[in-house]
Each structure stands twice: as C-alpha cells, then as structure tokens.
Design a protein around this motif. Structure first.
Motif, PDB file in Angstrom:
ATOM      1  N   HIS A 125      27.543  13.465  31.243  1.00  0.00           N
ATOM      2  CA  HIS A 125      27.723  14.923  31.164  1.00  0.00           C
ATOM      3  C   HIS A 125      27.066  15.516  29.928  1.00  0.00           C
ATOM      4  O   HIS A 125      26.732  16.697  29.900  1.00  0.00           O
ATOM      5  N   LYS A 164      23.769  16.829  30.506  1.00  0.00           N
ATOM      6  CA  LYS A 164      23.738  17.994  31.392  1.00  0.00           C
ATOM      7  C   LYS A 164      24.329  19.210  30.707  1.00  0.00           C
ATOM      8  O   LYS A 164      24.819  20.127  31.372  1.00  0.00           O
ATOM      9  N   ASP A 179      24.664   8.866  38.305  1.00  0.00           N
ATOM     10  CA  ASP A 179      23.402   8.666  37.589  1.00  0.00           C
ATOM     11  C   ASP A 179      23.020   7.197  37.467  1.00  0.00           C
ATOM     12  O   ASP A 179      21.852   6.845  37.531  1.00  0.00           O
TER      13      ASP A 179
END
Lengths: 81, 594
Positions: free
Chosen positions: B64, B67, B47
C-alpha cells in the motif's frame, strides 16, 4: 441492607458461578472479567442470580456498571434504597 | 431423509433493493460472477514478490505504501479505557519491520512458530504481521483459555516464541513454563518496573534497541504462515496449517462476502485468537486497504452501538451470540443513533437464527448476512451477498470459485445427493488456496477429512431448490459455544484429573444466547460423595485449567455412564436424554447409565 451486606452477597454469587475465583485482595475498582477471568456468559449468570436473590431489576443497559465490585454494590444499594 | 417440515425457509425472504445512491456491491450478479471467476484472476489482484513469491504481510501492509496510502489509517484502536490510537499503513509497515527484525535478532528463523496470548491490543496486530514478514509462522491463542488448553497448543505447535502480557503470563503461563522446553523466548508487552524473571524479555526495551530495517522474506506461496487450533471429538486439538497463498482467498472473499471497498471503515468483532479474527480481523481488511476498527473492550450493548455510530462503521462482521444479545436488549437502544453510514452487516460462527435476521432488518434497516466457513477452510466458503436476496436462516450460496455439495458419506464412499432438501454432509471440492495443508504432525486425522476430491466438513446440511444451503447439525459430538468449537474430550480429560472423578461425559446443551453451553456428567471414585460443595469444586477445578470459555457450566453426577462395548462413552445418548429426543440406534450400547 448496607454496602457490606451487599458486597458479601455479590461475592457469594460470583463464587457460585466461578468457585475458583480468588476474592481476597480483589481491587474493588478492577474489571471483574480481567481480575477473575470471567466471560460475558459468567457476567450474565451473576446478574441473573442477583436479580433472583434481591428482586432488583438489572437492565442490560446497566450491565456496564457491574464490571467492577464497587460498581455492582453501588448500583444495588441505590436500587434497594 | 428429508429436512423437517418448516426448517427450511419458514420465514419470508428478504428481497434486495440496492438504493441508487449507495455504493455498488463488488459482487453484482452472483451467477455471472461465479461463471467468470478464476483463482488465477484473483491472484492477479495481489502484487506478489519477485519470482512468484507471496507473503501475506507484504500484501496487507507494504504494497500500500507504493500506492500512496502511507498516511491512510490502517488500524483505529479503541482502548478499554476509552482512548483511541490510529496506526497508518506507513506506521504499521515500520512497526512490523521492527518486530520482524527483532525476531530475527533473537536468533529465530523462517518457519519457527511464534505464538501470541494477548487481548486485542496493537502489539497483537504488529506481532502477527511482523512474524509473517519474517517468514515465521504465527499462531494466536485466545486469551480466555486456561493454562491447560494453552499448554497443549504450545506443545503441539512447538512454540519457539510467545508474546504475552504480564498479567496473562502470571495467570496462565508461569505454572506451565517448565513443561515447555522448546519455548525459547517469552516477550512481555507491559513488563512494568520490576525486574523480569529469567527467560522473559520486556518487549518495549527490546524494540527501542531495534532498527526498523527489514526486507520482507520472499516466502513461497506454499510456505506455512498461520497455525490455527481447532477441536475434534476425540484426542488433542488439531493445529490446522495455512500457507501464504491463503491470502488470495482472504482478499477476494473479503470483497465478495463482506463487500469490502477501499473507503470502508470496517469492524470485525472477532478476537484474533480465533480464525475469523485473523482472516477477517487482520488480513482481508488490510489487503483491501480499508480502515479497520479494533475494539479492545468485551461485548457491551451501548459501547458497541457507540463504536458503530462514532467511528462511522460502514461494514460490520460479528457473531450470532452478540446479535442475539443485542436483540434481547431491544431496538429502543438504537433510538436516536445515526447509523446512516452502515452499509453491510455480516455474521459468522454458527447459524444465525431466522428471527435474528428478520429482527436486524427491522432494527437496522438491513439484514445480517450469514456466512459459513471453518478453521480448516481458511476463508468464507458459503455466504449471503449484498446483491442477493436473503432467506433468513440460510447460510447462502458458495463463493465464486467454491463448489459445495451435500453428500452421503458411508465408510469412505461419497455420493453426491442431487435432490434438493436431502440431509447429508456438507462437502467442498478441493482446490481453493486457503484450504488447510495439514493438521500439524497429525496426518491420520488430516487424511480422514478428505475422500477423493472432496473435503468433508463434518457439518450436516441441506441445499434447497434455489441453491441456498441450510445448516442442520454437526455430524459428530463437537460442541459449538459462542461460535467456537469445543472438543468434549479436552474437557473430559481435564475433569478426570480431579481425584474424585472416575469418568466424565461432556455434551453441549442448547442455550438461547451462546448456541450451546458445555455440560458434564461425571461418575465418582469410591470415597467421594456428591454434594453441592463437590459440584462447585469440580466447576472451579475445570475453570482454572480450561478457562471460562471451555469449562463446563453445569455438572451432574451419575452412578454409571452409557457406554459402547468398546468402552466409549455414548455422548449422543446423554444428549438425547438431556433434551428428551429419540435415542436413535442404541445397538452398540453395552452398559447403560444409572
């Protein structure tokens, strides 16, 4: 052979492999690897030496019992009984 | 020179039949994937932070949370005493934020070196990632090192902060503390009831007063992130510098060489005190969003099989020494166990002997996949893949994005050997993101590793006609024991500190489990007589300083050691004689051993 004799023998073999080990005041229930800074190769060498000296078969399945002084002495005692 | 008859491909290749129901490998077709690969593309899987910044810890943890993985288990810690602790990605983000804040509150700045000397406990993982978040440099030390190797590394690395435990501090640091003036802070994870000596902080108390509010430092991809020490033949250990961009390689090689998928339960048995335990025991499994197992206990056959079975490990990365011990314990120990979730097994540290590869295929129904890399390369360079046939004993083929060659290296002139099966030095074309950027404060040694665009590995190898690489030996005197490099000079220097020892020559001798074990030859100063007592005293002396992992297991005495005209001890000759091998070129031998 009683537990005291066996304790002396185990300590002698530890000192053959790790002569710097300070066994005075060793907690018999402490993991030898932590207490004395031994690695897995040291443990194997100690087990091999005890096998040769006492004629006791120490299968690697039982290596776990050898991580403390008390465990080692008790295992040897029951095998030699 | 040709490889010895039979050395390459003596055992039948293990063909891959991917079962139709099993997970499709990340790398499905080696040639196709290698052609299509680009490092820019690999970078795109991460990212990043604004303005082209990149931080390993952000990629491993924080991203994370965006997400929906905050509640997913990141680390499943199995304590020595048999208890279990789960740390989710969300919790890990918070813990590492707090640790980063603590370092900053202590007055440390980005770029400062934070060292750890810990067993495999949660604090180690939190410290590593928290340090990276704070933009500081993390350097893990192996807890089986004695005070001397620890001191050398803390000095070379200019440690500003050390995280350790009370017993390790007492045994290994207390005696050297006053020789480390740059070490400002020592954090003790388990301070106990007693008051700590001056200069030590109890970590739990400090953390309880620290907020978990921290914005991960937007490091430049080329900012220093990790410092890993490695040993050479001469001189002190070298601190290999790795930067945040290395995470690109950690991430993608984790997918290719370890076949990491998001749903994997992954167990890397390596200690983070070594590079494998950092790159593939912390970073790659987390950037790939797996759940990783951390096993605090040392090697034990049944305990390890328990971990594989009870934790439902799907990908397992371990080392030849352990595999050979499992092999010795016998296949029976696997009887009655359900390892049906195990999908991929991999090995690193030293070449995995072909017998062990074949054994694993019989015992587990799948072979260990050997791979090759070094502290300096930062990530896996050559590997066997899930989709590729295994030739037992071979390290496999270069990762996509990596160009490897066998070269003839003579006085700075490098020629690529084009013919298959010719022995030469293994070289890698520079340009991958995880290559070391420096040996800290040692530019001369660093430059010696490169000729033109090639990085020279110091390993001798061959490439066969199918493109598989095979390890032949080291080009230097470095010893490889249990997969770790040991510099003979470091051991020799320690031995000659004993008043009885005049000179020492240290070599590795073959050992069926450890690969090699350290053996020393010494000459004595006058007034000293060789005896069993002195032998033991020297062994104990070395173990106390170096620790069991580095100290010699055997010591022999000589009247003199073989030396060159310039006075260098010819370790190669000691080794040839020990093993009964040809002595080779002895034209530089000035005074022989006796």
């Amino acid at each position: 052979m009683d537990a005291d004799d066996l304790r002396i023998i185990v300590c002698e073999e530890i000192l053959n492999i790790a002569p710097e080990a300070e066994l005075d005041g060793l907690d018999p229930q402490e993991d030898l690897r932590d207490a004395l800074d031994l690695d897995s190769m040291d443990m194997l060498n100690i087990i091999t030496a005890l096998h040769e000296r006492l004629g006791v078969d120490i299968p690697e399945a039982n290596a776990g019992e050898f991580v403390t002084l008390r465990g080692a002495v008790e295992f040897l005692k029951s095998e030699l009984a | 020179m040709n490889a010895q008859e039979g050395a390459v491909g003596a055992m039948e290749r293990i063909a891959k039949k991917i079962a139709p129901h099993s997970l499709s490998p990340n790398l499905k077709d080696y040639d196709k994937e290698s052609r299509a690969f680009s490092w820019e593309g690999a970078r795109g899987q991460l990212d990043g932070l604004p303005d082209g910044s990149l931080n390993i810890a952000y990629e491993a943890v924080d991203r994370h949370l965006l997400k929906g993985r905050a509640d997913k288990v990141a680390i499943r810690w199995l304590s020595k005493s048999g208890s279990r602790k789960d740390i989710t990605y969300g919790q890990l983000a918070e813990d590492t934020d707090r640790f980063a804040r603590l370092l900053t509150n202590l007055g440390l700045n980005p770029g400062d070196r934070v060292f750890s000397m810990l067993g495999r406990v949660p604090e180690l993982y939190i410290a590593a990632l928290g340090t990276l978040k704070a933009g500081m440099v993390f350097s893990p030390l192996f807890s089986a090192f004695g005070p001397e190797p620890v001191k050398t590394r803390l000095i070379i690395g200019e440690a500003a902060c050390l995280i350790t435990s009370a017993p390790l501090y007492r045994r290994k640091i207390a005696s050297i503390r006053n020789e480390l003036p740059k070490l400002e802070h020592v954090l003790i994870i388990d301070p106990g009831e007693d008051e700590l000596p001056e200069g030590l902080h109890g970590l739990p108390a400090l953390l309880s007063q620290t907020e978990a509010d921290f914005q991960t430092v937007a490091t430049d991809p080329e900012d220093m992130a990790l410092l890993h020490f490695t040993s050479g033949t001469t001189g002190t250990p070298k601190g290999a510098v790795h930067v945040h961009a290395a995470v690109i390689a950690h991430h993608v090689t984790g997918q290719y060489a370890l076949d990491l998928h998001e749903d994997d339960i992954y167990w890397c048995t390596a200690d983070p005190g070594w590079v494998t335990g950092m790159s593939y025991g912390i970073i790659a499994p987390l950037t790939n969003a797996t759940t990783m197992i951390v096993n605090e206990a040392e090697f034990d056959v049944d305990q390890w099989y328990d971990v594989l079975e009870k934790e439902r490990v799907s990908v397992w990365y371990t080392a030849p020494t352990a595999i050979r011990m499992l092999m010795k314990a016998g296949k029976e120990r696997l009887e009655g166990r359900d390892l049906s979730h195990l999908r991929f097994m991999s090995s690193v540290g030293e070449p995995l002997n072909p017998e062990a590869v074949v054994w694993s295929d019989e015992a587990f129904g799948m072979p260990f996949h050997d791979n090759w890399w070094q502290t300096e390369t930062g990530g896996i360079m050559i590997a066997n893949y899930a989709s590729m046939d295994v030739k037992p004993g071979s390290m496999g083929k270069p990762l996509p994005g990596i160009e490897a060659a066998i070269v003839d290296n003579r006085n700075g002139n490098v020629t690529v050997l084009e013919e298959p099966n010719e022995i030469g030095e293994l070289a890698l074309r520079t340009g991958w993101p995880s290559i070391m950027r420096a040996y800290l404060n040692n530019p001369e040694k660093f430059e010696k590793c490169f000729v033109g665009e090639w990085y020279l590995t110091g390993d001798l190898a061959v490439q066969d006609e199918d493109g598989y690489f095979w390890f032949v030996g080291r080009a230097d005197d470095v010893i490889k024991s249990a997969g770790h490099l040991i510099g003979p000079f470091e051991v020799e220097s320690s031995l000659i500190e004993h008043p009885g020892v005049a000179e020492a020559g240290v070599i590795g001798i073959p050992d069926e489990r450890m690969g090699e074990v350290v053996k020393a030859y010494v000459t004595l100063n006058s007034g000293f007589q060789w005896s069993e007592e002195l032998r033991k005293e020297l062994i104990g002396f070395a173990r106390k300083r170096l620790g069991p992992a580095v100290a010699p297991r055997e010591i022999e005495v000589r009247n003199t050691l073989p030396k060159t005209r310039s006075g260098k001890i010819m370790r190669r000759l000691l080794k040839a004689r020990e093993l009964g091998l040809p002595e080779g070129d002895i034209s530089t031998l000035e005074s022989d051993e006796s």
